[in-house]
Design a protein around this motif. Structure first.
Motif, PDB file in Angstrom:
ATOM      1  N   GLN A  13       0.898  -1.368   0.012  1.00 44.96           N
ATOM      2  CA  GLN A  13       0.087  -0.029   0.060  1.00 44.96           C
ATOM      3  C   GLN A  13       0.764   1.207  -0.110  1.00 44.96           C
ATOM      4  O   GLN A  13       2.168   1.169   0.555  1.00 44.96           O
ATOM      5  CB  GLN A  13      -0.849   0.118   1.274  1.00 44.96           C
ATOM      6  CG  GLN A  13      -2.022  -0.883   1.281  1.00 44.96           C
ATOM      7  CD  GLN A  13      -2.912  -0.763   2.385  1.00 44.96           C
ATOM      8  OE1 GLN A  13      -2.750  -0.457   3.376  1.00 44.96           O
ATOM      9  NE2 GLN A  13      -4.190  -1.179   2.016  1.00 44.96           N
ATOM     10  N   ALA A  14       0.064   2.272  -0.417  1.00 52.62           N
ATOM     11  CA  ALA A  14       1.137   3.715  -0.635  1.00 52.62           C
ATOM     12  C   ALA A  14       1.333   3.938   0.915  1.00 52.62           C
ATOM     13  O   ALA A  14       0.913   3.822   1.980  1.00 52.62           O
ATOM     14  CB  ALA A  14       0.163   4.647  -0.927  1.00 52.62           C
ATOM     15  N   GLY A  15       2.590   4.253   1.000  1.00 54.60           N
ATOM     16  CA  GLY A  15       3.304   4.695   2.359  1.00 54.60           C
ATOM     17  C   GLY A  15       4.005   3.659   3.000  1.00 54.60           C
ATOM     18  O   GLY A  15       4.817   3.762   4.024  1.00 54.60           O
ATOM     19  N   GLY A  16       4.023   2.523   2.233  1.00 50.15           N
ATOM     20  CA  GLY A  16       4.485   1.331   2.900  1.00 50.15           C
ATOM     21  C   GLY A  16       6.052   1.211   2.499  1.00 50.15           C
ATOM     22  O   GLY A  16       6.622   2.134   1.854  1.00 50.15           O
ATOM     23  N   SER A  17       6.659  -0.023   2.832  1.00 50.47           N
ATOM     24  CA  SER A  17       8.175  -0.253   2.541  1.00 50.47           C
ATOM     25  C   SER A  17       8.186  -1.583   1.822  1.00 50.47           C
ATOM     26  O   SER A  17       7.562  -2.642   2.156  1.00 50.47           O
ATOM     27  CB  SER A  17       8.807  -0.184   3.789  1.00 50.47           C
ATOM     28  OG  SER A  17       8.806   1.150   4.416  1.00 50.47           O
ATOM     29  N   GLY A  67      13.800   8.438   0.401  1.00 57.60           N
ATOM     30  CA  GLY A  67      12.898   7.627   0.530  1.00 57.60           C
ATOM     31  C   GLY A  67      13.660   6.043   0.133  1.00 57.60           C
ATOM     32  O   GLY A  67      13.241   5.126   0.776  1.00 57.60           O
ATOM     33  N   ASP A  84      11.347   3.049   1.314  1.00 55.95           N
ATOM     34  CA  ASP A  84      10.294   3.608   2.068  1.00 55.95           C
ATOM     35  C   ASP A  84       9.430   4.808   1.533  1.00 55.95           C
ATOM     36  O   ASP A  84       9.678   5.309   0.520  1.00 55.95           O
ATOM     37  CB  ASP A  84      10.941   4.461   3.188  1.00 55.95           C
ATOM     38  CG  ASP A  84      11.605   3.405   4.080  1.00 55.95           C
ATOM     39  OD1 ASP A  84      12.784   3.653   4.733  1.00 55.95           O
ATOM     40  OD2 ASP A  84      11.278   2.332   4.405  1.00 55.95           O
ATOM     41  N   ARG A  85       8.274   4.867   2.295  1.00 57.77           N
ATOM     42  CA  ARG A  85       7.107   5.752   1.869  1.00 57.77           C
ATOM     43  C   ARG A  85       6.797   5.533   0.367  1.00 57.77           C
ATOM     44  O   ARG A  85       6.830   6.636  -0.495  1.00 57.77           O
ATOM     45  CB  ARG A  85       7.752   7.270   2.146  1.00 57.77           C
ATOM     46  CG  ARG A  85       7.881   7.521   3.612  1.00 57.77           C
ATOM     47  CD  ARG A  85       8.314   8.895   3.863  1.00 57.77           C
ATOM     48  NE  ARG A  85       9.565   9.493   3.142  1.00 57.77           N
ATOM     49  CZ  ARG A  85      10.517   9.227   3.652  1.00 57.77           C
ATOM     50  NH1 ARG A  85      10.808   8.696   4.874  1.00 57.77           N
ATOM     51  NH2 ARG A  85      11.704   9.839   3.151  1.00 57.77           N
ATOM     52  N   LYS A  87       5.066   5.218  -3.316  1.00 59.64           N
ATOM     53  CA  LYS A  87       3.823   5.896  -3.836  1.00 59.64           C
ATOM     54  C   LYS A  87       3.550   5.170  -5.172  1.00 59.64           C
ATOM     55  O   LYS A  87       4.251   4.333  -5.598  1.00 59.64           O
ATOM     56  CB  LYS A  87       4.355   7.293  -4.427  1.00 59.64           C
ATOM     57  CG  LYS A  87       4.806   8.317  -3.189  1.00 59.64           C
ATOM     58  CD  LYS A  87       5.592   9.467  -3.843  1.00 59.64           C
ATOM     59  CE  LYS A  87       6.546   9.056  -4.229  1.00 59.64           C
ATOM     60  NZ  LYS A  87       7.764  10.408  -4.421  1.00 59.64           N
ATOM     61  N   VAL A 123       2.532  -0.660  -5.989  1.00 61.31           N
ATOM     62  CA  VAL A 123       1.871   0.132  -4.960  1.00 61.31           C
ATOM     63  C   VAL A 123       0.754   0.686  -5.174  1.00 61.31           C
ATOM     64  O   VAL A 123       0.526   1.398  -6.234  1.00 61.31           O
ATOM     65  CB  VAL A 123       2.776   1.222  -4.904  1.00 61.31           C
ATOM     66  CG1 VAL A 123       2.530   2.151  -3.689  1.00 61.31           C
ATOM     67  CG2 VAL A 123       4.435   1.024  -4.622  1.00 61.31           C
ATOM     68  N   SER A 125      -2.985   2.503  -4.216  1.00 61.58           N
ATOM     69  CA  SER A 125      -3.309   3.911  -3.454  1.00 61.58           C
ATOM     70  C   SER A 125      -4.583   3.794  -2.338  1.00 61.58           C
ATOM     71  O   SER A 125      -5.173   2.624  -2.403  1.00 61.58           O
ATOM     72  CB  SER A 125      -3.742   4.877  -4.385  1.00 61.58           C
ATOM     73  OG  SER A 125      -5.007   4.125  -5.508  1.00 61.58           O
TER      74      SER A 125
END
Length: 125
Positions: A13-17, A67, A84-85, A87, A123, A125
């Motif tokens: 998911q967006a924001g994941g790593s 990131g 990281d983070r 998008k 990724v 959203s």
């Protein structure tokens, strides 16, 4: 036979790593620069990050600075990319690559002689 094998891709998911790995075999790359590139559907392959032979210097595309972190373990003949983070626009097939003779971190695609088969990063959203 030289092989570069990527692993660690997947759906996040967006924001994941995610952490990608690139395991090399067939020769040692301890004196060679290595890098990561990516290719999104309908787009050209683009530079992401590169690391010099020692792991002491790295170089990033502006779009991933802050990131992503590239690293390597020469004892294991393996390179990593920690992302990281993430998008949605980071969605692409990620490829690892290695040079034959260049030791400094380079972002130029034509400098790389060996390529992996790629790993998909998606990724949502």
């Amino acid at each position: 036979q030289v092989q570069l094998v990527e692993s660690g891709g997947g759906l996040v998911q967006a924001g994941g790593s995610l952490r990608l790995s690139c395991a090399a075999s067939g020769r040692t790359f301890s004196r060679s620069a290595m890098g990561w590139f990516r290719q999104a559907p309908g787009k050209e392959r683009e530079f992401v990050a590169a690391i010099d032979w020692s792991g002491g210097r790295s170089y990033y595309a502006d779009s991933v600075k802050g990131g992503y972190t590239i690293s390597r373990d020469n004892a294991k003949n393996t390179m990593y990319l920690h992302m990281d983070r993430l998008k949605p626009e980071d969605t692409a097939v990620y490829y690892c690559a290695a040079t034959r003779t260049i030791s400094y971190a380079t972002g130029r695609l034509s400098d790389y002689d060996y390529w992996g088969q790629g790993t998909q990063v998606t990724v949502s959203s």
